[in-house]
Design a protein around this motif. Structure first.
Motif, PDB file in Angstrom:
ATOM      1  N   ARG A 216       0.709  -1.253   0.099  1.00 41.88           N
ATOM      2  CA  ARG A 216      -0.653  -0.246   0.266  1.00 41.88           C
ATOM      3  C   ARG A 216       0.821   1.418  -0.253  1.00 41.88           C
ATOM      4  O   ARG A 216       2.140   1.667   0.206  1.00 41.88           O
ATOM      5  CB  ARG A 216      -1.155   0.402   1.232  1.00 41.88           C
ATOM      6  CG  ARG A 216      -0.257  -0.041   2.138  1.00 41.88           C
ATOM      7  CD  ARG A 216      -1.696   0.051   3.746  1.00 41.88           C
ATOM      8  NE  ARG A 216      -0.328   0.020   5.345  1.00 41.88           N
ATOM      9  CZ  ARG A 216       0.218   1.106   5.916  1.00 41.88           C
ATOM     10  NH1 ARG A 216       0.653   2.612   4.798  1.00 41.88           N
ATOM     11  NH2 ARG A 216       0.795   0.981   6.690  1.00 41.88           N
ATOM     12  N   HIS A 217       0.038   2.718  -0.263  1.00 39.31           N
ATOM     13  CA  HIS A 217       1.380   3.811   0.370  1.00 39.31           C
ATOM     14  C   HIS A 217       1.139   4.215   1.498  1.00 39.31           C
ATOM     15  O   HIS A 217       0.430   3.676   2.379  1.00 39.31           O
ATOM     16  CB  HIS A 217       0.677   4.526  -0.850  1.00 39.31           C
ATOM     17  CG  HIS A 217       0.783   4.493  -2.439  1.00 39.31           C
ATOM     18  ND1 HIS A 217       1.716   4.413  -2.576  1.00 39.31           N
ATOM     19  CD2 HIS A 217       0.031   4.963  -3.526  1.00 39.31           C
ATOM     20  CE1 HIS A 217       1.588   4.347  -4.102  1.00 39.31           C
ATOM     21  NE2 HIS A 217       0.322   4.694  -4.516  1.00 39.31           N
ATOM     22  N   ALA A 218       1.844   4.943   1.596  1.00 42.70           N
ATOM     23  CA  ALA A 218       1.513   5.035   3.774  1.00 42.70           C
ATOM     24  C   ALA A 218       0.694   6.281   3.645  1.00 42.70           C
ATOM     25  O   ALA A 218       0.185   6.682   2.908  1.00 42.70           O
ATOM     26  CB  ALA A 218       2.857   5.957   3.462  1.00 42.70           C
ATOM     27  N   ALA A 219      -0.110   5.676   4.391  1.00 41.19           N
ATOM     28  CA  ALA A 219      -0.822   7.230   5.569  1.00 41.19           C
ATOM     29  C   ALA A 219       0.217   8.199   5.838  1.00 41.19           C
ATOM     30  O   ALA A 219       1.247   7.662   6.256  1.00 41.19           O
ATOM     31  CB  ALA A 219      -2.092   6.727   5.730  1.00 41.19           C
ATOM     32  N   VAL A 220      -0.788   9.570   6.323  1.00 41.91           N
ATOM     33  CA  VAL A 220      -0.206   9.827   6.697  1.00 41.91           C
ATOM     34  C   VAL A 220      -0.317   9.939   8.668  1.00 41.91           C
ATOM     35  O   VAL A 220       1.388  10.380   8.965  1.00 41.91           O
ATOM     36  CB  VAL A 220      -0.822  11.859   6.965  1.00 41.91           C
ATOM     37  CG1 VAL A 220      -0.923  12.293   5.530  1.00 41.91           C
ATOM     38  CG2 VAL A 220      -2.205  11.550   7.693  1.00 41.91           C
ATOM     39  N   GLU A 221      -0.880   9.249   8.661  1.00 41.33           N
ATOM     40  CA  GLU A 221      -0.253   8.813  10.445  1.00 41.33           C
ATOM     41  C   GLU A 221       0.884   7.698  10.654  1.00 41.33           C
ATOM     42  O   GLU A 221       1.135   7.205  11.588  1.00 41.33           O
ATOM     43  CB  GLU A 221      -1.590   7.725  10.660  1.00 41.33           C
ATOM     44  CG  GLU A 221      -3.310   8.333  11.123  1.00 41.33           C
ATOM     45  CD  GLU A 221      -3.523   9.084  10.021  1.00 41.33           C
ATOM     46  OE1 GLU A 221      -4.838   9.721   9.611  1.00 41.33           O
ATOM     47  OE2 GLU A 221      -3.423   8.356   8.513  1.00 41.33           O
ATOM     48  N   ASP A 222       1.144   6.716   9.136  1.00 44.14           N
ATOM     49  CA  ASP A 222       2.786   6.749   9.201  1.00 44.14           C
ATOM     50  C   ASP A 222       3.542   6.936   9.316  1.00 44.14           C
ATOM     51  O   ASP A 222       4.282   7.126  10.011  1.00 44.14           O
ATOM     52  CB  ASP A 222       2.850   5.506   7.647  1.00 44.14           C
ATOM     53  CG  ASP A 222       1.617   4.223   7.982  1.00 44.14           C
ATOM     54  OD1 ASP A 222       1.312   3.827   8.567  1.00 44.14           O
ATOM     55  OD2 ASP A 222       1.475   4.519   6.554  1.00 44.14           O
TER      56      ASP A 222
END
Length: 261
Positions: A216-222
């Motif tokens: 997956r792509h990163a989420a801002v929470e990562d």
């Protein structure tokens, strides 16, 4: 930086990783100054507007905000679809001028964290090529420098390479003179409003390959917790580092093919 409320400057707080960073510190009860080009409703104690392409606007901002800060998180960034000089001025020069200008405004034990990018991969080989860019803080000279570059080389990568090299060069002096640490965080592709611009400038197939490889792509929470950690006393002995936050996509490019399990 003891426990309790921190005073945090977040640059690029209007959207994406910057907005998530500001909201995170605000939720934690920290005093957040949210800086962006445009008015926004990011949760924060204070808001300031600043055009990071404008050196006089940066100087005026630094005068306005005064001393007593714990962390500068420079998260502002424009994608490679923007005009080349804007990319260099926001992603590199604006960051450099704000970082240098914030050093005397940060408390001892404070930190600077800049968001770079895995698109800076190969920066070690580019140090001689970027010498002219790293030697100047003059926006006109930055523009002249870019005019002499190969237009086929992605300026976004150049801007983030320069940001990492600058941070690594600033880190020893900032630590010795001010007791301030300087590090960078390099996300892989992240689900933010400018992801579509990266698909345009880098190629959707490239980003789809990254997604397929790590799931997956990163989420801002990562990304936000890594900025928080690097800005905190727990990271007190981490200085001059670039931390990849990319799900492990880059590792095999540097170390060779993954071990088959």
């Amino acid at each position: 930086m003891g426990s309790g409320q921190r005073r945090v400057v977040v640059v690029g707080a209007g959207s994406g990783i910057g907005a998530a960073t500001a909201a995170h510190f605000h939720r934690n009860g920290d005093h957040v100054l949210a800086i962006d080009l445009r008015p926004n409703d990011t949760p924060a104690a204070q808001h300031e507007l600043c055009d990071l392409r404008d050196t006089s606007a940066i100087a005026a901002l630094l005068t306005r905000i005064g001393p007593g800060w714990d962390l500068l998180a420079y998260v502002a960034g424009v994608p490679g679809t923007a005009p080349a000089t804007d990319v260099l001025k926001v992603n590199y020069l604006g960051m450099r001028l704000l970082a240098e200008g914030m050093l005397p405004l940060l408390r001892e034990g404070g930190a600077i964290v800049t968001v770079a990018s895995v698109a800076a991969l190969g920066w070690t080989e580019r140090i001689p090529a970027l010498a002219g860019l790293l030697d100047t803080t003059d926006p006109d000279e930055v523009q002249r420098w870019q005019a002499g570059q190969d237009p086929a080389y992605p300026v976004y990568s150049t801007s983030k390479q320069a940001a990492i090299i600058f941070a690594k060069r600033l880190a020893p002096a900032a630590w010795q003179k001010y007791g301030i640490r300087v590090n960078t965080v390099s996300p892989g592709p992240t689900e933010t409003p400018i992801l579509a611009d990266f698909e345009t400038s880098m190629g959707k197939d490239v980003l789809d390959t990254v997604k397929a490889t790590v799931g997956r792509h990163a989420a801002v929470e990562d990304i936000v917790p890594v900025i928080d950690f690097l800005g905190s006393p727990q990271a007190r002995w981490i200085n001059g580092q670039d931390i990849h936050v990319d799900g492990g996509f880059v590792a095999p490019m540097l170390a060779g093919p993954p071990i088959q399990l």
